[in-house]
Design a protein around this motif. Structure first.
Motif, PDB file in Angstrom:
ATOM      1  N   ARG A 290      25.624  -3.983 -53.669  1.00 28.93           N
ATOM      2  CA  ARG A 290      26.249  -5.069 -54.427  1.00 28.93           C
ATOM      3  C   ARG A 290      25.633  -6.395 -53.996  1.00 28.93           C
ATOM      4  O   ARG A 290      25.416  -6.643 -52.809  1.00 28.93           O
ATOM      5  CB  ARG A 290      27.754  -5.070 -54.138  1.00 28.93           C
ATOM      6  N   GLU A 291      25.344  -7.249 -54.968  1.00 30.90           N
ATOM      7  CA  GLU A 291      24.741  -8.532 -54.630  1.00 30.90           C
ATOM      8  C   GLU A 291      25.816  -9.458 -54.051  1.00 30.90           C
ATOM      9  O   GLU A 291      26.834  -9.723 -54.691  1.00 30.90           O
ATOM     10  CB  GLU A 291      24.112  -9.184 -55.866  1.00 30.90           C
ATOM     11  N   VAL A 292      25.558  -9.908 -52.844  1.00 33.35           N
ATOM     12  CA  VAL A 292      26.519 -10.777 -52.156  1.00 33.35           C
ATOM     13  C   VAL A 292      26.211 -12.222 -52.533  1.00 33.35           C
ATOM     14  O   VAL A 292      25.043 -12.609 -52.689  1.00 33.35           O
ATOM     15  CB  VAL A 292      26.412 -10.550 -50.633  1.00 33.35           C
ATOM     16  N   SER A 293      27.249 -13.034 -52.693  1.00 33.47           N
ATOM     17  CA  SER A 293      27.047 -14.406 -53.184  1.00 33.47           C
ATOM     18  C   SER A 293      26.140 -15.201 -52.247  1.00 33.47           C
ATOM     19  O   SER A 293      26.140 -15.012 -51.017  1.00 33.47           O
ATOM     20  CB  SER A 293      28.394 -15.118 -53.306  1.00 33.47           C
ATOM     21  N   ALA A 294      25.378 -16.119 -52.842  1.00 33.98           N
ATOM     22  CA  ALA A 294      24.445 -16.940 -52.063  1.00 33.98           C
ATOM     23  C   ALA A 294      25.203 -17.764 -51.024  1.00 33.98           C
ATOM     24  O   ALA A 294      24.729 -17.966 -49.897  1.00 33.98           O
ATOM     25  CB  ALA A 294      23.660 -17.844 -53.006  1.00 33.98           C
ATOM     26  N   LEU A 309      30.261  -7.149 -43.054  1.00 26.77           N
ATOM     27  CA  LEU A 309      31.149  -7.764 -44.047  1.00 26.77           C
ATOM     28  C   LEU A 309      30.393  -8.336 -45.230  1.00 26.77           C
ATOM     29  O   LEU A 309      30.967  -8.552 -46.299  1.00 26.77           O
ATOM     30  CB  LEU A 309      31.975  -8.888 -43.398  1.00 26.77           C
ATOM     31  N   ARG A 310      29.102  -8.604 -45.055  1.00 30.44           N
ATOM     32  CA  ARG A 310      28.344  -9.210 -46.162  1.00 30.44           C
ATOM     33  C   ARG A 310      27.059  -8.428 -46.437  1.00 30.44           C
ATOM     34  O   ARG A 310      26.048  -9.001 -46.814  1.00 30.44           O
ATOM     35  CB  ARG A 310      28.046 -10.682 -45.888  1.00 30.44           C
ATOM     36  N   ASN A 311      27.119  -7.102 -46.214  1.00 34.17           N
ATOM     37  CA  ASN A 311      25.902  -6.315 -46.492  1.00 34.17           C
ATOM     38  C   ASN A 311      25.936  -5.653 -47.870  1.00 34.17           C
ATOM     39  O   ASN A 311      25.018  -4.927 -48.242  1.00 34.17           O
ATOM     40  CB  ASN A 311      25.651  -5.276 -45.383  1.00 34.17           C
ATOM     41  N   GLY A 312      27.016  -5.855 -48.648  1.00 37.74           N
ATOM     42  CA  GLY A 312      27.046  -5.352 -50.017  1.00 37.74           C
ATOM     43  C   GLY A 312      27.347  -3.871 -50.138  1.00 37.74           C
ATOM     44  O   GLY A 312      27.267  -3.311 -51.236  1.00 37.74           O
ATOM     45  N   VAL A 313      27.712  -3.219 -49.044  1.00 40.79           N
ATOM     46  CA  VAL A 313      28.083  -1.794 -49.092  1.00 40.79           C
ATOM     47  C   VAL A 313      29.479  -1.674 -48.488  1.00 40.79           C
ATOM     48  O   VAL A 313      29.690  -2.060 -47.332  1.00 40.79           O
ATOM     49  CB  VAL A 313      27.092  -0.909 -48.310  1.00 40.79           C
ATOM     50  N   ASP A 314      30.393  -1.151 -49.253  1.00 41.11           N
ATOM     51  CA  ASP A 314      31.800  -1.197 -48.849  1.00 41.11           C
ATOM     52  C   ASP A 314      32.368   0.179 -48.540  1.00 41.11           C
ATOM     53  O   ASP A 314      33.500   0.514 -48.923  1.00 41.11           O
ATOM     54  CB  ASP A 314      32.636  -1.882 -49.955  1.00 41.11           C
TER      55      ASP A 314
END
Ligand SMILES: Cc1cc2nc3c(=O)[nH]c(=O)nc-3n(C[C@H](O)[C@H](O)[C@H](O)COP(=O)(O)OP(=O)(O)OC[C@H]3O[C@@H](n4cnc5c(N)ncnc54)[C@H](O)[C@@H]3O)c2cc1C
Length: 448
Positions: A290-294, A309-314
Protein backbone atom coordinates in the motif's frame (compact mmCIF):
# COMPACT_ATOMS: atom_id res chain seq x y z
CA UNK A 1 -35.79 -3.14 -13.63
CA UNK A 2 -33.55 -0.36 -14.81
CA UNK A 3 -30.22 0.69 -13.35
CA UNK A 4 -26.95 1.96 -14.69
CA UNK A 5 -24.99 -0.85 -13.07
CA UNK A 6 -25.93 -4.28 -11.76
CA UNK A 7 -23.93 -6.63 -9.56
CA UNK A 8 -25.23 -10.18 -9.54
CA UNK A 9 -24.26 -11.99 -6.33
CA UNK A 10 -27.22 -14.36 -6.42
CA UNK A 11 -25.04 -17.48 -6.62
CA UNK A 12 -27.21 -18.84 -9.45
CA UNK A 13 -26.52 -15.80 -11.70
CA UNK A 14 -30.21 -14.98 -11.97
CA UNK A 15 -29.52 -11.98 -14.21
CA UNK A 16 -27.88 -14.09 -16.89
CA UNK A 17 -31.06 -15.43 -18.56
CA UNK A 18 -32.66 -11.98 -18.25
CA UNK A 19 -29.75 -10.09 -19.77
CA UNK A 20 -28.29 -12.58 -22.22
CA UNK A 21 -24.96 -12.59 -20.41
CA UNK A 22 -22.63 -15.45 -21.37
CA UNK A 23 -22.46 -18.11 -18.68
CA UNK A 24 -21.05 -21.56 -18.18
CA UNK A 25 -22.46 -24.45 -16.20
CA UNK A 26 -20.76 -27.73 -15.36
CA UNK A 27 -17.24 -28.99 -15.88
CA UNK A 28 -14.99 -28.00 -18.76
CA UNK A 29 -13.14 -30.65 -20.75
CA UNK A 30 -9.50 -31.06 -19.65
CA UNK A 31 -8.15 -29.74 -22.93
CA UNK A 32 -10.23 -26.55 -22.91
CA UNK A 33 -7.96 -24.73 -20.46
CA UNK A 34 -5.35 -27.48 -20.00
CA UNK A 35 -6.70 -28.49 -16.59
CA UNK A 36 -6.05 -32.02 -15.29
CA UNK A 37 -8.73 -31.80 -12.57
CA UNK A 38 -11.52 -31.60 -15.14
CA UNK A 39 -13.00 -34.70 -16.85
CA UNK A 40 -11.77 -35.61 -20.36
CA UNK A 41 -15.15 -34.63 -21.83
CA UNK A 42 -17.12 -31.55 -20.79
CA UNK A 43 -20.40 -32.15 -18.96
CA UNK A 44 -23.06 -30.22 -17.09
CA UNK A 45 -22.38 -31.84 -13.72
CA UNK A 46 -21.68 -29.64 -10.73
CA UNK A 47 -20.99 -29.91 -7.05
CA UNK A 48 -24.20 -30.56 -5.14
CA UNK A 49 -26.21 -28.72 -2.51
CA UNK A 50 -26.79 -29.53 1.15
CA UNK A 51 -29.27 -29.16 3.97
CA UNK A 52 -26.96 -29.20 6.95
CA UNK A 53 -27.80 -30.44 10.44
CA UNK A 54 -26.48 -29.53 13.86
CA UNK A 55 -26.58 -31.67 16.97
CA UNK A 56 -26.24 -30.66 20.60
CA UNK A 57 -25.06 -32.64 23.59
CA UNK A 58 -27.37 -32.57 26.60
CA UNK A 59 -26.73 -33.71 30.15
CA UNK A 60 -29.28 -36.52 29.93
CA UNK A 61 -30.27 -39.20 27.40
CA UNK A 62 -32.75 -38.24 24.71
CA UNK A 63 -34.44 -40.42 22.08
CA UNK A 64 -35.14 -39.69 18.44
CA UNK A 65 -38.05 -40.73 16.21
CA UNK A 66 -37.48 -39.92 12.54
CA UNK A 67 -40.31 -38.90 10.20
CA UNK A 68 -41.69 -41.84 8.24
CA UNK A 69 -40.20 -40.48 5.03
CA UNK A 70 -36.60 -40.26 6.31
CA UNK A 71 -34.04 -42.15 4.24
CA UNK A 72 -32.85 -45.34 5.90
CA UNK A 73 -29.12 -45.70 6.41
CA UNK A 74 -29.21 -49.12 8.04
CA UNK A 75 -25.48 -49.51 8.73
CA UNK A 76 -22.20 -47.66 8.45
CA UNK A 77 -21.69 -49.32 5.06
CA UNK A 78 -24.53 -47.10 3.78
CA UNK A 79 -22.41 -44.02 4.60
CA UNK A 80 -18.97 -44.93 3.24
CA UNK A 81 -16.21 -42.31 3.72
CA UNK A 82 -18.74 -40.09 5.49
CA UNK A 83 -17.58 -39.69 9.06
CA UNK A 84 -20.59 -38.88 11.23
CA UNK A 85 -19.16 -37.98 14.61
CA UNK A 86 -20.90 -34.62 15.26
CA UNK A 87 -17.77 -33.33 17.01
CA UNK A 88 -15.72 -33.86 13.88
CA UNK A 89 -17.97 -32.96 10.95
CA UNK A 90 -20.59 -30.38 10.04
CA UNK A 91 -22.14 -32.96 7.68
CA UNK A 92 -21.04 -31.11 4.53
CA UNK A 93 -21.24 -34.45 2.71
CA UNK A 94 -25.07 -34.47 3.02
CA UNK A 95 -25.02 -33.48 -0.62
CA UNK A 96 -27.19 -34.04 -3.69
CA UNK A 97 -27.98 -32.27 -6.93
CA UNK A 98 -24.70 -32.32 -8.86
CA UNK A 99 -26.22 -34.68 -11.39
CA UNK A 100 -29.47 -32.72 -11.60
CA UNK A 101 -30.28 -29.16 -12.60
CA UNK A 102 -28.87 -27.27 -9.65
CA UNK A 103 -31.13 -24.27 -10.34
CA UNK A 104 -34.52 -25.64 -11.38
CA UNK A 105 -34.56 -28.89 -9.38
CA UNK A 106 -33.86 -27.23 -6.04
CA UNK A 107 -37.32 -27.82 -4.51
CA UNK A 108 -37.29 -31.53 -5.24
CA UNK A 109 -33.70 -31.84 -4.06
CA UNK A 110 -34.57 -30.02 -0.85
CA UNK A 111 -37.12 -32.76 -0.08
CA UNK A 112 -34.54 -35.47 -0.78
CA UNK A 113 -31.93 -33.68 1.29
CA UNK A 114 -34.26 -33.32 4.27
CA UNK A 115 -35.10 -37.02 4.05
CA UNK A 116 -31.38 -37.77 4.04
CA UNK A 117 -30.67 -35.33 6.90
CA UNK A 118 -33.28 -36.88 9.21
CA UNK A 119 -32.16 -40.33 8.05
CA UNK A 120 -28.54 -39.65 8.99
CA UNK A 121 -29.62 -38.49 12.45
CA UNK A 122 -31.77 -41.62 12.80
CA UNK A 123 -28.74 -43.69 11.82
CA UNK A 124 -26.59 -42.02 14.45
CA UNK A 125 -29.19 -42.34 17.20
CA UNK A 126 -30.85 -45.66 16.46
CA UNK A 127 -28.78 -47.76 14.10
CA UNK A 128 -25.58 -48.95 15.74
CA UNK A 129 -23.74 -47.69 18.79
CA UNK A 130 -22.45 -44.21 18.04
CA UNK A 131 -22.24 -43.12 21.69
CA UNK A 132 -24.75 -40.31 21.08
CA UNK A 133 -27.41 -41.15 23.70
CA UNK A 134 -27.27 -37.59 25.09
CA UNK A 135 -27.36 -35.89 21.69
CA UNK A 136 -30.36 -34.11 20.24
CA UNK A 137 -30.99 -32.74 16.76
CA UNK A 138 -30.75 -29.02 17.42
CA UNK A 139 -31.13 -27.48 13.97
CA UNK A 140 -31.81 -28.42 10.34
CA UNK A 141 -31.25 -26.16 7.35
CA UNK A 142 -34.51 -26.04 5.38
CA UNK A 143 -33.09 -24.10 2.43
CA UNK A 144 -30.43 -26.03 0.54
CA UNK A 145 -27.05 -24.34 0.53
CA UNK A 146 -25.66 -24.43 -3.00
CA UNK A 147 -22.11 -24.93 -4.07
CA UNK A 148 -22.21 -24.48 -7.82
CA UNK A 149 -24.49 -23.43 -10.65
CA UNK A 150 -24.10 -20.82 -13.43
CA UNK A 151 -20.80 -18.97 -13.68
CA UNK A 152 -20.45 -15.76 -15.67
CA UNK A 153 -17.89 -15.55 -18.44
CA UNK A 154 -15.77 -12.43 -18.00
CA UNK A 155 -12.81 -10.93 -19.81
CA UNK A 156 -10.72 -13.57 -18.03
CA UNK A 157 -11.64 -17.06 -16.87
CA UNK A 158 -9.73 -18.07 -13.75
CA UNK A 159 -8.39 -21.60 -14.24
CA UNK A 160 -6.74 -24.33 -12.24
CA UNK A 161 -3.42 -23.26 -13.77
CA UNK A 162 -3.89 -19.64 -12.66
CA UNK A 163 -4.55 -20.89 -9.14
CA UNK A 164 -1.52 -23.18 -9.14
CA UNK A 165 0.68 -20.33 -10.47
CA UNK A 166 -0.47 -18.15 -7.50
CA UNK A 167 -2.52 -15.80 -9.69
CA UNK A 168 -0.04 -12.93 -9.65
CA UNK A 169 -2.17 -10.83 -12.02
CA UNK A 170 -1.59 -7.12 -12.64
CA UNK A 171 -5.28 -6.60 -11.93
CA UNK A 172 -5.37 -8.60 -8.69
CA UNK A 173 -8.27 -7.37 -6.53
CA UNK A 174 -8.95 -10.35 -4.26
CA UNK A 175 -7.37 -13.57 -3.15
CA UNK A 176 -8.23 -17.16 -2.29
CA UNK A 177 -6.40 -19.80 -0.32
CA UNK A 178 -8.54 -22.92 0.02
CA UNK A 179 -7.63 -26.12 -1.79
CA UNK A 180 -9.45 -26.95 -5.04
CA UNK A 181 -12.09 -28.88 -3.12
CA UNK A 182 -13.79 -30.73 -5.97
CA UNK A 183 -16.86 -32.50 -4.62
CA UNK A 184 -18.04 -35.50 -6.60
CA UNK A 185 -21.28 -34.58 -8.46
CA UNK A 186 -22.93 -37.79 -7.25
CA UNK A 187 -22.88 -36.56 -3.66
CA UNK A 188 -24.52 -39.06 -1.32
CA UNK A 189 -25.27 -41.37 -4.25
CA UNK A 190 -21.55 -41.82 -4.92
CA UNK A 191 -19.98 -44.47 -2.67
CA UNK A 192 -16.41 -43.24 -3.09
CA UNK A 193 -14.75 -40.33 -1.33
CA UNK A 194 -17.11 -37.35 -1.52
CA UNK A 195 -14.41 -34.84 -2.42
CA UNK A 196 -10.83 -34.55 -3.58
CA UNK A 197 -8.74 -31.76 -2.08
CA UNK A 198 -6.43 -30.74 -4.92
CA UNK A 199 -3.68 -28.58 -3.43
CA UNK A 200 -3.74 -24.83 -4.10
CA UNK A 201 -1.25 -22.21 -2.96
CA UNK A 202 -2.36 -19.91 -0.18
CA UNK A 203 -2.77 -17.16 -1.13
CA UNK A 204 -3.53 -17.03 -4.85
CA UNK A 205 -4.68 -13.87 -6.60
CA UNK A 206 -8.00 -13.26 -8.35
CA UNK A 207 -8.05 -10.69 -11.17
CA UNK A 208 -10.66 -7.98 -11.61
CA UNK A 209 -11.41 -9.20 -15.15
CA UNK A 210 -13.23 -12.21 -13.61
CA UNK A 211 -15.68 -9.88 -11.87
CA UNK A 212 -17.65 -8.52 -14.81
CA UNK A 213 -19.52 -9.94 -17.80
CA UNK A 214 -17.67 -10.09 -21.09
CA UNK A 215 -20.78 -9.26 -23.17
CA UNK A 216 -23.21 -7.31 -20.94
CA UNK A 217 -21.36 -4.06 -20.34
CA UNK A 218 -23.01 -2.91 -17.09
CA UNK A 219 -22.95 -6.22 -15.21
CA UNK A 220 -20.60 -7.13 -12.37
CA UNK A 221 -20.66 -10.44 -10.50
CA UNK A 222 -19.44 -11.50 -7.07
CA UNK A 223 -19.30 -14.74 -5.12
CA UNK A 224 -19.33 -18.30 -6.40
CA UNK A 225 -20.60 -17.17 -9.82
CA UNK A 226 -17.51 -15.24 -10.96
CA UNK A 227 -15.76 -16.07 -14.21
CA UNK A 228 -13.84 -19.21 -13.27
CA UNK A 229 -13.55 -22.74 -14.54
CA UNK A 230 -15.19 -25.48 -12.51
CA UNK A 231 -11.79 -26.48 -11.10
CA UNK A 232 -10.75 -22.96 -10.05
CA UNK A 233 -14.23 -22.28 -8.70
CA UNK A 234 -13.96 -25.33 -6.46
CA UNK A 235 -11.56 -23.15 -4.46
CA UNK A 236 -12.78 -19.58 -5.10
CA UNK A 237 -16.33 -20.48 -3.93
CA UNK A 238 -15.47 -20.52 -0.21
CA UNK A 239 -16.96 -17.85 2.01
CA UNK A 240 -13.90 -15.78 2.90
CA UNK A 241 -12.93 -15.61 -0.77
CA UNK A 242 -16.49 -14.71 -1.83
CA UNK A 243 -16.43 -11.94 0.79
CA UNK A 244 -13.25 -10.27 -0.48
CA UNK A 245 -14.51 -10.66 -4.06
CA UNK A 246 -17.68 -8.86 -2.96
CA UNK A 247 -15.64 -5.99 -1.53
CA UNK A 248 -13.73 -5.71 -4.80
CA UNK A 249 -16.86 -5.74 -6.96
CA UNK A 250 -18.60 -3.18 -4.74
CA UNK A 251 -15.59 -0.86 -4.79
CA UNK A 252 -15.35 -1.23 -8.57
CA UNK A 253 -19.05 -0.34 -8.88
CA UNK A 254 -18.49 2.82 -6.81
CA UNK A 255 -15.56 3.84 -9.02
CA UNK A 256 -17.54 3.08 -12.19
CA UNK A 257 -20.41 5.23 -10.91
CA UNK A 258 -18.12 8.08 -9.85
CA UNK A 259 -16.36 8.21 -13.23
CA UNK A 260 -19.34 7.37 -15.43
CA UNK A 261 -17.68 4.29 -16.92
CA UNK A 262 -18.68 0.65 -17.35
CA UNK A 263 -17.02 -2.11 -15.29
CA UNK A 264 -14.58 -2.77 -18.14
CA UNK A 265 -13.72 0.93 -18.14
CA UNK A 266 -12.59 0.56 -14.53
CA UNK A 267 -10.12 -2.09 -15.72
CA UNK A 268 -8.94 0.01 -18.66
CA UNK A 269 -8.78 3.44 -17.00
CA UNK A 270 -9.05 3.22 -13.20
CA UNK A 271 -7.40 -0.03 -12.16
CA UNK A 272 -4.81 1.72 -9.97
CA UNK A 273 -7.57 3.70 -8.24
CA UNK A 274 -9.49 0.47 -7.60
CA UNK A 275 -6.51 -1.30 -6.08
CA UNK A 276 -5.57 1.76 -3.99
CA UNK A 277 -9.12 2.17 -2.70
CA UNK A 278 -9.24 -1.50 -1.72
CA UNK A 279 -5.91 -1.36 0.11
CA UNK A 280 -6.87 1.89 1.83
CA UNK A 281 -9.99 0.09 3.06
CA UNK A 282 -7.69 -2.61 4.49
CA UNK A 283 -8.33 -5.20 1.81
CA UNK A 284 -5.17 -7.23 1.36
CA UNK A 285 -3.79 -7.65 -2.14
CA UNK A 286 -0.96 -10.19 -1.91
CA UNK A 287 2.42 -9.04 -3.32
CA UNK A 288 1.21 -5.41 -3.34
CA UNK A 289 2.42 -2.75 -0.94
CA UNK A 290 0.00 0.00 0.00
CA UNK A 291 1.32 3.43 -0.87
CA UNK A 292 2.00 5.32 2.33
CA UNK A 293 1.32 9.07 2.31
CA UNK A 294 4.24 11.38 1.53
CA UNK A 295 3.63 13.26 4.81
CA UNK A 296 4.10 10.07 6.81
CA UNK A 297 7.15 9.02 4.84
CA UNK A 298 8.79 12.43 5.31
CA UNK A 299 8.37 12.40 9.10
CA UNK A 300 11.02 11.54 11.66
CA UNK A 301 9.88 8.51 13.62
CA UNK A 302 10.72 8.38 17.33
CA UNK A 303 11.72 4.71 17.53
CA UNK A 304 13.28 2.53 14.86
CA UNK A 305 11.33 -0.53 15.98
CA UNK A 306 8.13 1.28 14.95
CA UNK A 307 9.17 1.47 11.25
CA UNK A 308 6.69 -1.31 10.30
CA UNK A 309 3.95 1.24 11.04
CA UNK A 310 4.66 2.93 7.72
CA UNK A 311 5.86 0.08 5.50
CA UNK A 312 2.50 -0.34 3.71
CA UNK A 313 2.01 -3.98 4.76
CA UNK A 314 -0.55 -4.56 7.47
CA UNK A 315 -0.16 -8.22 8.34
CA UNK A 316 2.59 -10.80 8.83
CA UNK A 317 3.82 -11.65 5.35
CA UNK A 318 6.81 -13.15 3.63
CA UNK A 319 8.61 -13.90 6.89
CA UNK A 320 8.17 -10.35 8.23
CA UNK A 321 5.95 -9.59 11.21
CA UNK A 322 5.20 -6.03 10.00
CA UNK A 323 3.96 -5.03 13.47
CA UNK A 324 5.04 -2.59 16.12
CA UNK A 325 4.68 -4.24 19.54
CA UNK A 326 3.66 -1.59 22.07
CA UNK A 327 3.96 -1.87 25.84
CA UNK A 328 1.32 -0.20 28.01
CA UNK A 329 1.58 3.54 27.28
CA UNK A 330 3.86 2.76 24.32
CA UNK A 331 4.37 5.80 22.09
CA UNK A 332 5.08 6.08 18.36
CA UNK A 333 5.75 9.66 17.32
CA UNK A 334 6.09 11.42 13.95
CA UNK A 335 7.67 14.89 13.88
CA UNK A 336 8.51 17.36 11.09
CA UNK A 337 10.70 20.44 10.94
CA UNK A 338 7.75 22.43 9.55
CA UNK A 339 4.06 22.59 10.24
CA UNK A 340 1.96 20.03 8.35
CA UNK A 341 -1.76 20.06 7.67
CA UNK A 342 -3.09 16.69 8.80
CA UNK A 343 -6.50 15.75 7.51
CA UNK A 344 -6.83 12.30 9.05
CA UNK A 345 -5.08 9.45 10.80
CA UNK A 346 -5.34 5.82 9.71
CA UNK A 347 -4.60 3.00 12.15
CA UNK A 348 -4.50 -0.76 11.64
CA UNK A 349 -4.45 -3.04 14.69
CA UNK A 350 -3.83 -6.78 14.90
CA UNK A 351 -7.19 -8.57 15.07
CA UNK A 352 -5.44 -11.96 14.87
CA UNK A 353 -7.09 -12.76 11.53
CA UNK A 354 -5.30 -16.06 11.13
CA UNK A 355 -6.02 -17.21 14.69
CA UNK A 356 -2.38 -17.97 15.42
CA UNK A 357 -2.74 -16.48 18.86
CA UNK A 358 0.26 -14.17 18.40
CA UNK A 359 0.80 -12.13 21.52
CA UNK A 360 -2.09 -13.85 23.23
CA UNK A 361 -2.18 -15.06 26.84
CA UNK A 362 -0.37 -18.34 27.43
CA UNK A 363 -3.70 -20.19 27.64
CA UNK A 364 -4.57 -19.19 24.05
CA UNK A 365 -4.55 -22.08 21.54
CA UNK A 366 -1.63 -21.93 19.10
CA UNK A 367 -2.88 -24.31 16.45
CA UNK A 368 -5.75 -23.00 14.29
CA UNK A 369 -7.47 -26.39 14.11
CA UNK A 370 -7.61 -26.45 17.93
CA UNK A 371 -9.16 -23.02 18.02
CA UNK A 372 -11.57 -22.72 20.88
CA UNK A 373 -11.34 -19.46 22.84
CA UNK A 374 -10.37 -20.56 26.34
CA UNK A 375 -12.74 -19.68 29.13
CA UNK A 376 -10.62 -16.75 30.33
CA UNK A 377 -10.68 -15.17 26.87
CA UNK A 378 -14.41 -15.69 26.47
CA UNK A 379 -15.04 -14.07 29.81
CA UNK A 380 -12.71 -11.12 29.65
CA UNK A 381 -11.80 -10.39 26.07
CA UNK A 382 -14.58 -9.74 23.57
CA UNK A 383 -11.76 -8.90 21.16
CA UNK A 384 -8.42 -10.71 20.58
CA UNK A 385 -6.18 -10.19 23.59
CA UNK A 386 -3.39 -8.40 21.67
CA UNK A 387 -5.77 -5.96 20.00
CA UNK A 388 -5.56 -2.28 21.00
CA UNK A 389 -8.46 -1.44 23.31
CA UNK A 390 -7.68 2.11 24.48
CA UNK A 391 -5.43 4.59 22.73
CA UNK A 392 -5.16 8.27 21.96
CA UNK A 393 -3.80 10.47 19.22
CA UNK A 394 -1.97 13.58 20.34
CA UNK A 395 -0.80 16.61 18.35
CA UNK A 396 2.10 18.86 19.29
CA UNK A 397 0.99 22.42 19.93
CA UNK A 398 2.90 25.61 19.17
CA UNK A 399 4.28 25.58 22.73
CA UNK A 400 5.65 22.07 22.27
CA UNK A 401 3.07 20.50 24.61
CA UNK A 402 1.08 17.43 23.47
CA UNK A 403 -2.68 17.84 23.21
CA UNK A 404 -5.19 14.99 22.86
CA UNK A 405 -6.81 15.15 19.41
CA UNK A 406 -8.72 11.87 19.42
CA UNK A 407 -9.37 8.99 21.76
CA UNK A 408 -10.24 5.33 21.24
CA UNK A 409 -12.15 3.62 24.02
CA UNK A 410 -13.11 -0.07 23.97
CA UNK A 411 -11.97 -0.28 20.36
CA UNK A 412 -12.63 -3.58 18.64
CA UNK A 413 -11.98 -2.55 15.04
CA UNK A 414 -8.93 -3.53 13.03
CA UNK A 415 -9.07 -0.50 10.74
CA UNK A 416 -9.68 2.86 12.41
CA UNK A 417 -9.78 6.21 10.62
CA UNK A 418 -10.09 9.42 12.60
CA UNK A 419 -10.41 13.00 11.37
CA UNK A 420 -7.74 15.47 12.56
CA UNK A 421 -8.06 18.60 10.38
CA UNK A 422 -5.24 20.43 12.16
CA UNK A 423 -1.83 21.95 11.53
CA UNK A 424 1.04 20.59 13.64
CA UNK A 425 4.69 19.59 13.55
CA UNK A 426 4.16 16.41 15.54
CA UNK A 427 1.61 13.62 15.98
CA UNK A 428 1.81 10.60 18.21
CA UNK A 429 -0.06 7.41 18.93
CA UNK A 430 -0.20 6.46 22.60
CA UNK A 431 -1.34 2.88 23.13
CA UNK A 432 -2.84 2.68 26.60
CA UNK A 433 -3.80 -0.99 26.79
CA UNK A 434 -4.75 -4.09 24.85
CA UNK A 435 -7.78 -6.26 25.50
CA UNK A 436 -5.94 -8.96 27.44
CA UNK A 437 -2.24 -9.14 26.61
CA UNK A 438 0.61 -7.16 28.20
CA UNK A 439 1.55 -5.73 24.83
CA UNK A 440 -0.51 -4.57 21.86
CA UNK A 441 0.28 -5.06 18.20
CA UNK A 442 -0.12 -2.28 15.64
CA UNK A 443 0.39 -2.71 11.89
CA UNK A 444 -0.26 0.79 10.60
CA UNK A 445 -0.11 4.40 11.81
CA UNK A 446 -0.35 6.89 9.03
CA UNK A 447 -1.35 10.53 8.65
CA UNK A 448 -2.16 12.56 5.58
C1 LIG B 1 -23.23 -27.26 2.73
C2 LIG B 1 -22.17 -26.31 2.37
C3 LIG B 1 -21.05 -26.25 3.18
C4 LIG B 1 -20.06 -25.32 2.90
N1 LIG B 1 -19.00 -25.24 3.73
C5 LIG B 1 -18.18 -24.22 3.60
C6 LIG B 1 -17.17 -23.98 4.59
O1 LIG B 1 -17.03 -24.72 5.56
N2 LIG B 1 -16.39 -22.90 4.41
C7 LIG B 1 -16.54 -22.06 3.36
O2 LIG B 1 -15.84 -21.06 3.30
N3 LIG B 1 -17.44 -22.28 2.39
C8 LIG B 1 -18.26 -23.34 2.50
N4 LIG B 1 -19.20 -23.56 1.54
C9 LIG B 1 -19.20 -22.74 0.31
C10 LIG B 1 -19.82 -21.40 0.51
O3 LIG B 1 -20.70 -21.39 1.60
C11 LIG B 1 -20.59 -20.92 -0.73
O4 LIG B 1 -19.91 -21.22 -1.90
C12 LIG B 1 -20.77 -19.42 -0.62
O5 LIG B 1 -21.62 -19.14 0.48
C13 LIG B 1 -21.35 -18.84 -1.88
O6 LIG B 1 -21.72 -17.49 -1.62
P1 LIG B 1 -22.52 -16.62 -2.66
O7 LIG B 1 -22.93 -15.39 -1.90
O8 LIG B 1 -21.77 -16.45 -3.90
O9 LIG B 1 -23.80 -17.48 -3.03
P2 LIG B 1 -25.00 -17.97 -2.11
O10 LIG B 1 -24.51 -18.34 -0.76
O11 LIG B 1 -25.72 -18.99 -2.91
O12 LIG B 1 -25.89 -16.66 -1.90
C14 LIG B 1 -26.70 -16.14 -2.89
C15 LIG B 1 -27.75 -15.30 -2.23
O13 LIG B 1 -28.52 -14.63 -3.22
C16 LIG B 1 -29.88 -14.72 -2.85
N5 LIG B 1 -30.72 -14.59 -4.05
C17 LIG B 1 -30.83 -15.45 -5.07
N6 LIG B 1 -31.71 -15.00 -5.96
C18 LIG B 1 -32.16 -13.81 -5.49
C19 LIG B 1 -33.11 -12.85 -5.96
N7 LIG B 1 -33.75 -13.04 -7.10
N8 LIG B 1 -33.31 -11.76 -5.23
C20 LIG B 1 -32.66 -11.57 -4.06
N9 LIG B 1 -31.77 -12.45 -3.56
C21 LIG B 1 -31.54 -13.55 -4.27
C22 LIG B 1 -29.99 -16.07 -2.20
O14 LIG B 1 -31.12 -16.14 -1.37
C23 LIG B 1 -28.70 -16.14 -1.40
O15 LIG B 1 -28.84 -15.56 -0.12
C24 LIG B 1 -20.19 -24.49 1.78
C25 LIG B 1 -21.32 -24.56 0.95
C26 LIG B 1 -22.29 -25.46 1.24
C27 LIG B 1 -23.49 -25.52 0.37
Amino acid sequence: MRARLFCDSSGDSILAPLSGADVRIGREAQEEYGEDIEPPVADSRTMGMSCLIQGRELEFPVGYTPPSWATVFASDEDLPHRGHDPLKTNFWWLELGGEDDSIHDTERLRDELLAAAFGVWDHMKNRGDHGLENWTLDWVGFVPGKRESRRYLGDHVLTQNDVRAEGRFDDIVAFGGWSMDDHHPGGLRYPGRPTIFHPAPSPFGIPYRCLYSRNVPNLLCAGRNISASHAAMSSSRVMGTCAVIGQAAGTAAAIAAAHGVEPRGVYEQHLGALQSALMDDDAWLPWRVREVSATTRAATLSTADAEPLRNGVDRPWDGQDNAWVADADGVAEYTWADQQWLERVRLVFDSDLDRTGRNMPACYPRVPSDYRPPACCQRYHPAPAGMVRDARIELRGADGAWQVAAELRDNHQRLVRLPLAAATNGVRLVVERAWGAETARVFGFEVE
